[in-house]
Write an enzyme that holds these catalytic residues in place. Structure first.
Site, PDB file in Angstrom:
ATOM      1  N   LYS A  94      38.302  36.865  40.021  1.00  0.00           N
ATOM      2  CA  LYS A  94      37.826  36.552  41.372  1.00  0.00           C
ATOM      3  C   LYS A  94      36.835  37.630  41.775  1.00  0.00           C
ATOM      4  CE  LYS A  94      37.693  36.677  46.025  1.00  0.00           C
ATOM      5  NZ  LYS A  94      37.500  37.804  46.967  1.00  0.00           N
ATOM      6  N   GLY A 142      33.615  40.999  47.630  1.00  0.00           N
ATOM      7  CA  GLY A 142      33.601  42.345  48.178  1.00  0.00           C
ATOM      8  C   GLY A 142      32.326  43.097  47.857  1.00  0.00           C
ATOM      9  N   ASP A 146      40.685  33.955  46.613  1.00  0.00           N
ATOM     10  CA  ASP A 146      41.808  34.547  45.878  1.00  0.00           C
ATOM     11  C   ASP A 146      42.815  33.468  45.496  1.00  0.00           C
ATOM     12  OD1 ASP A 146      40.819  37.155  46.083  1.00  0.00           O
ATOM     13  OD2 ASP A 146      41.838  37.508  47.979  1.00  0.00           O
ATOM     14  N   LYS A 187      46.573  39.008  48.772  1.00  0.00           N
ATOM     15  CA  LYS A 187      46.187  39.237  47.378  1.00  0.00           C
ATOM     16  C   LYS A 187      47.427  39.423  46.502  1.00  0.00           C
ATOM     17  CE  LYS A 187      41.720  41.277  48.557  1.00  0.00           C
ATOM     18  NZ  LYS A 187      40.954  40.091  48.118  1.00  0.00           N
ATOM     19  N   GLY A 233      31.593  35.349  51.764  1.00  0.00           N
ATOM     20  CA  GLY A 233      31.657  35.548  53.204  1.00  0.00           C
ATOM     21  C   GLY A 233      30.418  36.159  53.827  1.00  0.00           C
TER      22      GLY A 233
END
Length: 338
Positions: A82, A85, A237, A296, A118
């Protein structure tokens, strides 16, 4: 040992791959020393450097030779990564992740990349004067926002990642949950307040298996539709964990913006390197795991309960963290076992 380097080169004509030289890593390793190990990993993954001296060339050969047991362990195994970030926002870290994936594919692993997006969604909502609203850390997704989410994740972020992987020397195929009925969504429990935020109701990995078996790298975005065709935004996730379980993956890896699970959330040096399901559940009961780490960890525990061998939460801010996690004993974060 020279044969190991030659073998890697022959497995993938474009190896080694082009990316910017990275700063030395700060993770501790035991072979041949922290400084030499970091230089060796950088030399293998980042070839745009001055001509090697005999000693520097030996570093490359040493690290390739040391990697052989790990390559043998994971060769032919599926790993689900995944991606998000800091590793998605920094061009240097993005190049690191892409090159790591391609290298792993070249030496026989079967990677699947899952992503959200995002920051890119927020950027486009801002351009269109649509406010980004969050409740309990989840994006409120009305019809207009869902349209933007689909356009950005499926049409832009996904295809950009596919293009980068192809450019690095592998062959990627971009998918959403709707392609090949890969994912069927259902409304999340708080759908009345969150809008078109969903969860995974069913996984059909048939389309993924055919791609993996022909040495493609699937790139999956976290948008899926319900039985009526209504699209939903799903946590990436969660999608990664469900796909890992459905594929019987050897390993699930979540790239994050933290070092991993910390024994003391206020002490960045208290990293838990390895823990089992019982131990991590105890940490959650003791409230040592909190905030954004809770979903997570839950995702990892659920995938392990469904047959995934190990799940790792690793520091995506560290260059080549994927290689460190898979091809070294030290790893790059926290590994959870069943």
């Amino acid at each position: 040992m020279a044969g190991a380097a030659k073998t890697l080169t022959n497995l993938c004509p474009s190896f080694p791959f082009t990316t910017k030289p990275q700063n030395p890593l700060t993770t501790h390793h035991s072979f041949p020393s922290t400084r030499l190990r970091h230089r060796a990993i950088s030399a293998v993954a980042n070839p745009v450097q001055p001509p090697l001296t005999t000693t520097e060339g030996q570093y490359r050969v040493d690290v390739l030779s040391e990697s052989l047991p790990f390559i043998q362990k994971f060769r032919g195994k599926t790993i689900v990564v995944k991606y998000g970030g800091a590793a998605m926002k920094s061009p240097e870290l993005q190049a690191s992740v892409i090159n790591d994936l391609v290298l792993l594919s070249c030496v026989g692993l079967r990677p699947v990349l899952v992503h959200g997006g995002g920051p890119e969604i927020n950027s486009w909502l801002g351009r269109l004067n649509i406010p980004a609203v969050f409740r309990d850390g989840l994006r409120v997704t009305d019809a207009d926002t869902m349209e933007i989410v689909s356009m950005v994740l499926v049409g832009k972020v996904n295809k950009t990642l596919v293009s980068l992987i192809n450019k690095a020397g592998a062959t990627a195929v971009g998918l959403s949950g709707m392609d090949g009925r890969l994912l069927t969504a259902r409304p999340a429990p708080k759908a009345a307040a969150l809008g078109f935020v969903g969860e995974v109701a069913r996984v059909d990995p048939t389309v993924l298996r055919s791609l993996i078996d022909t040495n493609h790298i699937p790139v999956v975005t976290s948008v899926a539709a319900d039985e009526s065709g209504q699209p939903y935004n799903i946590n990436a996730d969660t999608v990664a964990g469900e796909l890992a379980a459905a594929l019987g993956a050897e390993k699930l890896i979540l790239l994050t913006d933290v070092a991993g699970i910390l024994e003391d959330r206020n002490d960045p040096d208290s990293l838990v390197k390895k823990i089992d399901i019982k131990g991590v559940k105890k940490m959650m009961e003791d409230e040592k795991v909190g905030g954004g780490m809770i979903p997570k960890v839950n995702c990892c525990v659920r995938s392990l309960a469904q047959g995934v061998t190990t799940a790792s939460i690793i520091d995506g801010r560290v260059p080549h963290s994927l290689l460190l996690e898979i091809l070294t004993d030290e790893g790059a974060g926290t590994m959870i076992t069943g």
